[in-house]
Design an enzyme around this catalytic site. Sequence first.
Site, mmCIF file in Angstrom:
data_model
loop_
_atom_site.group_PDB
_atom_site.id
_atom_site.type_symbol
_atom_site.label_atom_id
_atom_site.label_comp_id
_atom_site.label_asym_id
_atom_site.label_seq_id
_atom_site.Cartn_x
_atom_site.Cartn_y
_atom_site.Cartn_z
ATOM 1 N N HIS A 183 -20.928 16.132 19.437
ATOM 2 C CA HIS A 183 -21.133 18.433 19.207
ATOM 3 C C HIS A 183 -21.805 17.980 18.460
ATOM 4 O O HIS A 183 -20.660 17.621 16.899
ATOM 5 C CB HIS A 183 -19.798 18.797 20.253
ATOM 6 C CG HIS A 183 -18.763 18.871 21.286
ATOM 7 N ND1 HIS A 183 -18.169 17.146 21.929
ATOM 8 C CD2 HIS A 183 -19.431 18.844 22.352
ATOM 9 C CE1 HIS A 183 -18.246 17.388 22.687
ATOM 10 N NE2 HIS A 183 -18.213 18.367 23.268
ATOM 11 N N ASP A 235 -18.702 18.631 16.022
ATOM 12 C CA ASP A 235 -17.442 17.686 15.722
ATOM 13 C C ASP A 235 -18.528 17.317 14.030
ATOM 14 O O ASP A 235 -17.623 16.349 13.425
ATOM 15 C CB ASP A 235 -17.606 16.470 16.439
ATOM 16 C CG ASP A 235 -17.874 16.937 17.599
ATOM 17 O OD1 ASP A 235 -16.784 17.617 18.545
ATOM 18 O OD2 ASP A 235 -18.404 16.007 18.478
HETATM 19 C C1 XUL Z 1 -14.228 17.500 28.541
HETATM 20 C C2 XUL Z 1 -15.305 16.604 27.705
HETATM 21 C C3 XUL Z 1 -16.189 16.820 26.969
HETATM 22 C C4 XUL Z 1 -18.254 16.472 27.369
HETATM 23 C C5 XUL Z 1 -18.594 16.632 26.297
HETATM 24 O O1 XUL Z 1 -13.440 17.450 28.836
HETATM 25 O O2 XUL Z 1 -15.787 15.504 28.979
HETATM 26 O O3 XUL Z 1 -15.868 16.094 25.789
HETATM 27 O O4 XUL Z 1 -17.533 14.799 27.265
HETATM 28 O O5 XUL Z 1 -18.637 18.144 26.037
#
Ligand code: XUL
Length: 433
Positions: A99, A102
């Site tokens: 993300h 991150d």
């Molecule tokens: C949350 C989750 C996230 C997604 C990406 O439960 O799984 O980490 O994978 O936003």
Amino acid sequence: MTNFFNGIPKINYEGPNSENDFAFRHYNSDEVVMGKPLKEHLRFAIAYWHSFAWEGGDPFGERTFDRPWFGSEMDLAKLKADVAFEMFEKLGAPFFCFHDADVRPEGANFSENTRNLEEIVDYFAAKMEFSETKLLWGTANLFSHRRYMSGAATNPDPDVFAFSAATIKTCMDATHKLKGQNYVLWGGREGYETLLNTDLGRERKQAGRMLQMAVDYKYKIGFKGSILIEPKPQEPMKHQYDYDVATVYGFLKEFGLEDEVQVNIEQGHAILAGHSFEHELAHARELGIFGSIDMNRNDYQSGWDTDQFPNNVPEVALAYYEVLKAGGFTTGGTNFDSKLRRQSLDAEDLILSHVGAMDVCAAGLKAAAKMFEDGKLEAERDARYEGWDTPDGKALMQSDLEAIADKVVSGDINPKPRSGRQERLENLVNRYI
Ligand code: XUL
Ligand code: CO
């Protein structure tokens, strides 16, 4: 080179009898199974957020991990990237996922966030020139910051919708620049706490419009990857709009996007929805929207999204069986959306958690391939439905209630119950594992 993984060797395959903790027992990346090397079947990815950004907090206590890259300066974000690529190399991980939040320091406003992200994307790009690790998917964190507390696309405030749209654009740009193979949308705050303050109809339309804009933008920039939605039934919101695969399919149909968007299915989310992982995978396959998986494991007692590393070969085997039935991954892969327990403080914990998980997945995939190639399970299933392949069975689907009723009366049709043979099939599956 950083000194974070000092003393930890590169992980190699040593076979099932190895006594070495820092070795693979089942994941022999080049081993060919069903005509394809394991690494191409499994397409493992490391999740940046759990391994490098998560600090080990829980609702009752703060950070337990003490990582040299924690902090909000750009230099620390670069150190984090250095360590991440060292780990990818040690594990021989073909992919990673991230993300925006991150990887870059949080800025004071949108422009600063974008500048920070672009600087890190360039830093990644330079590393990726000399690395075997590619980007499986990128995504936007539209759930951690307080501006998203009432939703991102589904926020009652149009300014938040706008901020979210702009953030998705920059994250799609980043993913495209790094040649990511997918772009994921998990609607962390796309849901609601109480109907007393929520206009469900509006929020649904807002989410549909945002998704349409993401699809349009994909074509505009020539992004060749897939757009994936990740279903989850609850947590963080009490009610999430993307509850499970079937719900997401209904949503895609409503907005005419069922041929444009697939799903990224997570084991733990399937469990929270009251399903098994394989149920969700089979559904996605049958609906033609199977994309990728987030591999982890939930604690079955706590009812919470615990994101543990997978360690159950029989479960994983049934999941990969469905993946094989779907024809395997195309742009998708196996992303370890899994995090250490907060007492697992050491650098070696980060490595060993992934070593174990990669081995469990490899063992599961090999068992699934045996099941698939042997064909006994499919033959049993086909036999159960064989009546539908007869001329009478086929004609039924084209008939109507009156004609069928006449036929039942004149032919004196009186069905005889047959065993579903569940235990026999469970015994059969255990023979492959
Ligand atoms: C949350 C989750 C996230 C997604 C990406 O439960 O799984 O980490 O994978 O936003
Ligand atoms: Co996930």
